[in-house]
Design a protein around this motif. Sequence first.
Motif, mmCIF file in Angstrom:
data_model
loop_
_atom_site.group_PDB
_atom_site.id
_atom_site.type_symbol
_atom_site.label_atom_id
_atom_site.label_comp_id
_atom_site.label_asym_id
_atom_site.label_seq_id
_atom_site.Cartn_x
_atom_site.Cartn_y
_atom_site.Cartn_z
ATOM 1 N N GLY A 12 30.465 -54.974 95.570
ATOM 2 C CA GLY A 12 30.258 -53.536 95.545
ATOM 3 C C GLY A 12 28.928 -53.142 94.926
ATOM 4 N N SER A 13 28.526 -53.869 93.875
ATOM 5 C CA SER A 13 27.258 -53.550 93.204
ATOM 6 C C SER A 13 26.063 -53.870 94.096
ATOM 7 C CB SER A 13 27.158 -54.316 91.883
ATOM 8 O OG SER A 13 28.149 -53.878 90.974
ATOM 9 N N TYR A 14 26.101 -55.033 94.755
ATOM 10 C CA TYR A 14 25.008 -55.366 95.674
ATOM 11 C C TYR A 14 24.932 -54.350 96.814
ATOM 12 C CZ TYR A 14 24.494 -60.032 93.541
ATOM 13 O OH TYR A 14 24.268 -61.071 92.686
ATOM 14 N N GLN A 15 26.077 -53.985 97.354
ATOM 15 C CA GLN A 15 26.087 -53.018 98.456
ATOM 16 C C GLN A 15 25.580 -51.652 97.993
ATOM 17 O OE1 GLN A 15 30.210 -53.426 99.619
ATOM 18 N NE2 GLN A 15 29.720 -54.879 101.273
ATOM 19 N N ALA A 16 25.894 -51.284 96.758
ATOM 20 C CA ALA A 16 25.401 -50.012 96.217
ATOM 21 C C ALA A 16 23.879 -50.035 96.082
ATOM 22 C CB ALA A 16 26.047 -49.733 94.861
ATOM 23 N N ILE A 17 23.327 -51.174 95.667
ATOM 24 C CA ILE A 17 21.872 -51.307 95.567
ATOM 25 C C ILE A 17 21.236 -51.129 96.937
ATOM 26 C CG2 ILE A 17 20.005 -52.945 95.117
ATOM 27 C CD1 ILE A 17 21.782 -54.137 92.885
ATOM 28 N N LEU A 18 21.817 -51.766 97.955
ATOM 29 C CA LEU A 18 21.267 -51.677 99.304
ATOM 30 C C LEU A 18 21.376 -50.248 99.852
ATOM 31 C CD1 LEU A 18 22.667 -55.046 100.664
ATOM 32 C CD2 LEU A 18 20.273 -54.517 100.167
ATOM 33 N N LEU A 19 22.445 -49.547 99.496
ATOM 34 C CA LEU A 19 22.578 -48.146 99.911
ATOM 35 C C LEU A 19 21.566 -47.266 99.182
ATOM 36 C CD1 LEU A 19 26.465 -47.719 100.123
ATOM 37 C CD2 LEU A 19 24.836 -47.667 102.028
ATOM 38 N N ASP A 20 21.391 -47.500 97.878
ATOM 39 C CA ASP A 20 20.402 -46.728 97.112
ATOM 40 C C ASP A 20 18.999 -46.912 97.690
ATOM 41 O OD1 ASP A 20 22.185 -45.590 95.329
ATOM 42 O OD2 ASP A 20 21.933 -47.152 93.805
ATOM 43 N N ALA A 21 18.729 -48.126 98.178
ATOM 44 C CA ALA A 21 17.397 -48.414 98.725
ATOM 45 C C ALA A 21 17.096 -47.566 99.959
ATOM 46 C CB ALA A 21 17.275 -49.892 99.059
ATOM 47 N N LYS A 22 18.144 -47.059 100.611
ATOM 48 C CA LYS A 22 17.941 -46.218 101.797
ATOM 49 C C LYS A 22 17.608 -44.771 101.439
ATOM 50 C CE LYS A 22 21.027 -48.999 104.702
ATOM 51 N NZ LYS A 22 22.259 -49.001 105.534
ATOM 52 N N LYS A 23 17.805 -44.400 100.166
ATOM 53 C CA LYS A 23 17.503 -43.046 99.726
ATOM 54 C C LYS A 23 16.004 -42.918 99.506
ATOM 55 C CE LYS A 23 21.898 -42.872 97.173
ATOM 56 N NZ LYS A 23 22.502 -42.766 95.810
ATOM 57 N N PRO A 24 15.364 -41.962 100.119
ATOM 58 C CA PRO A 24 13.903 -41.812 99.954
ATOM 59 C C PRO A 24 13.507 -41.669 98.486
ATOM 60 C CG PRO A 24 14.706 -40.417 101.735
ATOM 61 C CD PRO A 24 15.930 -40.958 101.037
ATOM 62 N N GLY A 25 12.642 -42.569 98.047
ATOM 63 C CA GLY A 25 12.106 -42.486 96.694
ATOM 64 C C GLY A 25 12.988 -43.019 95.597
ATOM 65 N N PHE A 26 14.181 -43.544 95.917
ATOM 66 C CA PHE A 26 15.056 -44.014 94.832
ATOM 67 C C PHE A 26 14.459 -45.239 94.145
ATOM 68 C CE2 PHE A 26 18.608 -46.022 92.742
ATOM 69 C CZ PHE A 26 19.329 -44.950 92.245
ATOM 70 N N PHE A 27 14.017 -46.210 94.928
ATOM 71 C CA PHE A 27 13.299 -47.363 94.390
ATOM 72 C C PHE A 27 11.860 -47.285 94.876
ATOM 73 C CE2 PHE A 27 17.614 -49.485 94.839
ATOM 74 C CZ PHE A 27 17.899 -49.461 93.485
#
Length: 407
Positions: free
Chosen positions: A298-313
């Motif tokens: 779940g944590s890895y998948q959350a990171i990958l989802l966050d990466a799709k948010k513009p400007g999050f990372f």
Amino acid sequence: MSSKAPYLRRFLLFALFLLPLQSMSLRADTVDTDPLNRTPEVREAFARFYLLDYDGAVARFENIRAAHPGDPLATAYVLHARLFRELYRLDLLDTTFYANDGFLTGKHTVVEDPKVRDEIKALSDQSVNEANALLKNNSNNIDALFARGWARSLDAVYLAMVERNFGPALRMALGARSDHDKVLQLDPRYDDAKMVVGIYQYVIGALPFGFKLLVGFAGITGSKTKGMELLQDAANHAVLTSVEARTAMMLFLRREAKYPQAQQMARDLSTQYPHDFLFLLEDANLEKDAGQGLKAIGSYQAILLDAKKPGFFYNPHLELAYFGLGDTLRGQNMYGDAAKAFLAGSQQPTTSPELKRRCLLAAGQTYDLMHDHTEARVEYQAVLANGANTVQGDQAKKFLKTPYSNH
């Protein structure tokens, strides 16, 4: 040194240099430090550093260096940012890479950039020379001693992590420890120096009894307890090395299977720096190592989802998350999804050659676990095409002949 020296060298270097994620935590004026550390310009530069905007950090540190000619710490700032930019480019900032001694004993092919290597060496030499010039006038100049030790430790990081040149790295590291020992003798409140000394104390204290006896004859002593105390002091109070100290403690706790303590440190860092990709990744890695497979997924998948948010990372290396996700899915016998994750990791534009081979090899092993040796052979051949004379290449040759089995 005796024939046992390679063991000591590997163990000491593992702990001293294969741990950093980030460094620098600007604290209140409760401890002694170089005044430059507390300036707004340095704070701003490290704010970019924490976002993994290494180009932005380098540019700002270069401006600080230009404004402080002859200052070894200002030069070391630039060295630090350029070094970490290169380590990140090479996918060498994922601590799972160092979770076993294979990093130190195996064949590795890191694509070193000669220009960057020369820049890092030149910056290290310049910082050391600038510190020596100050120390020539005052051998007890604490800030110069710290800067020289820090520059030496950063040089050692490059030698060990990129070049795998462990002998010179160890000598450079011992010089760094000597400088920081003297800093603490002169000023016990200079908590930045406790990180390197604490690591040294812990590592020597953790050696098997025979090796501890051997190095003791050479006057080298250490204590795990004392080392952890020094690291805790640095973690709690240091201005420049707080986060490195916490990262070191996480690595030691992980190797001792003290996962709850290590996880708490990782979560504190990811809370403090919520847009730092590496800290979030470390939290997921520790969940995986602690046997919390479903939570880690779940944590890895959350990171990958966050990466799709513009400007999050700012600059995420998603291959690191895909590899961790694939490894965890495979551990849960979710082989189809695991193979997809490994292959996704191999295909990211930022994936280093070594991590690409690791992803391809893991995908092949996963297909073998699915009893699909035909597809597994495709991935093993891809490993060889990307580096036959490597650890992964040797394993791929083996599994081409005999399918991989986890039994």
